[in-house]
Design a protein around this motif. Structure first.
Motif, PDB file in Angstrom:
ATOM      1  N   GLY A  10       0.796  -1.225   0.000  1.00 60.60           N
ATOM      2  CA  GLY A  10       0.000   0.000   0.000  1.00 60.60           C
ATOM      3  C   GLY A  10       0.829   1.274   0.000  1.00 60.60           C
ATOM      4  O   GLY A  10       0.347   2.342   0.381  1.00 60.60           O
ATOM      5  N   ARG A  52      -3.352   9.918   1.054  1.00 57.34           N
ATOM      6  CA  ARG A  52      -4.118   8.669   1.015  1.00 57.34           C
ATOM      7  C   ARG A  52      -5.607   9.000   1.129  1.00 57.34           C
ATOM      8  O   ARG A  52      -6.006   9.756   1.995  1.00 57.34           O
ATOM      9  CB  ARG A  52      -3.740   7.768   2.182  1.00 57.34           C
ATOM     10  CG  ARG A  52      -2.400   7.147   2.072  1.00 57.34           C
ATOM     11  CD  ARG A  52      -2.178   6.212   3.267  1.00 57.34           C
ATOM     12  NE  ARG A  52      -0.798   5.797   3.343  1.00 57.34           N
ATOM     13  CZ  ARG A  52      -0.287   4.783   2.658  1.00 57.34           C
ATOM     14  NH1 ARG A  52      -1.060   4.089   1.865  1.00 57.34           N
ATOM     15  NH2 ARG A  52       0.978   4.474   2.764  1.00 57.34           N
ATOM     16  N   GLY A  72      -8.862   4.022  -0.526  1.00 55.48           N
ATOM     17  CA  GLY A  72      -7.639   3.292  -0.823  1.00 55.48           C
ATOM     18  C   GLY A  72      -6.813   3.922  -1.924  1.00 55.48           C
ATOM     19  O   GLY A  72      -5.688   3.499  -2.175  1.00 55.48           O
TER      20      GLY A  72
END
Length: 188
Positions: free
Chosen positions: A14, A147, A151
């Motif tokens: 991520g 962010r 997501g």
């Protein structure tokens, strides 16, 4: 059609680095460039650490680099350099594995203090691998990549503009590479 392989040296799925990669990939795809990915952290760790040149996943990844016209080399910056996992993969490339290829570095770090990590840490390694055409690249800091709750990511305007410029430069260089290859074929 030109082929690019994006090599991500992030150990974190991520990572904010993905926002940079996605931006460049979108620009390349919009211009008809074929894009492949190597996520080094997804390669077999034992094969990377033991430099197992015969491991099927390693062979396939090295082959992607060999078949590409250019490489986008992306990494977060840790301890003033690119990640060790990226270095482990680069060590598996043939000595002239980047010869004749265009390279575009994309780095992201926590502070602007490591801005020169592309020049002082990555470029010597790329040069050792036969890379002679290394574009300036883009260094970003974490706070330029927000962010989102879904997501995704939102890039600061200045960063988006720099990534668009870097993508355009890469596409332009790919066109010149293609022209030179066609001229060379005519001469032969």
């Amino acid at each position: 059609m030109s082929k690019i392989v994006i090599i991500s040296g992030s150990p974190t799925p991520g990572s904010r680095l993905n926002a940079l990669i996605q931006s460049v990939e979108s620009s390349l795809l919009a211009q008809g460039v074929e894009v492949n990915h190597i996520r080094v952290a997804e390669l077999p760790a034992e094969a990377l650490l033991h430099a197992n040149f015969k491991d099927e996943a390693i062979v396939n990844a090295v082959s992607l680099v060999g078949d590409a016209d250019g490489v986008v080399i992306a990494s977060p910056v840790y301890k003033a350099s690119f990640t060790g996992v990226l270095k482990a993969f680069l060590d598996l490339l043939p000595q002239t594995g980047l010869h004749g290829k265009i390279s575009l570095p994309l780095f992201i770090g926590g502070t602007i203090a490591h801005l020169l990590s592309i020049d002082y840490a990555l470029k010597p390694v790329l040069t050792a691998l036969g890379g002679r055409h290394i574009l300036g690249g883009v260094y970003a800091i974490d706070q330029w990549v927000e962010r989102l709750e879904d997501g995704g990511f939102r890039l600061a305007e200045e960063l988006r503009e720099r990534l668009d410029k870097a993508s355009a430069d890469l596409i332009e260089e790919l066109k010149w590479l293609d022209i030179r290859a066609k001229e060379k074929a005519v001469v032969q």
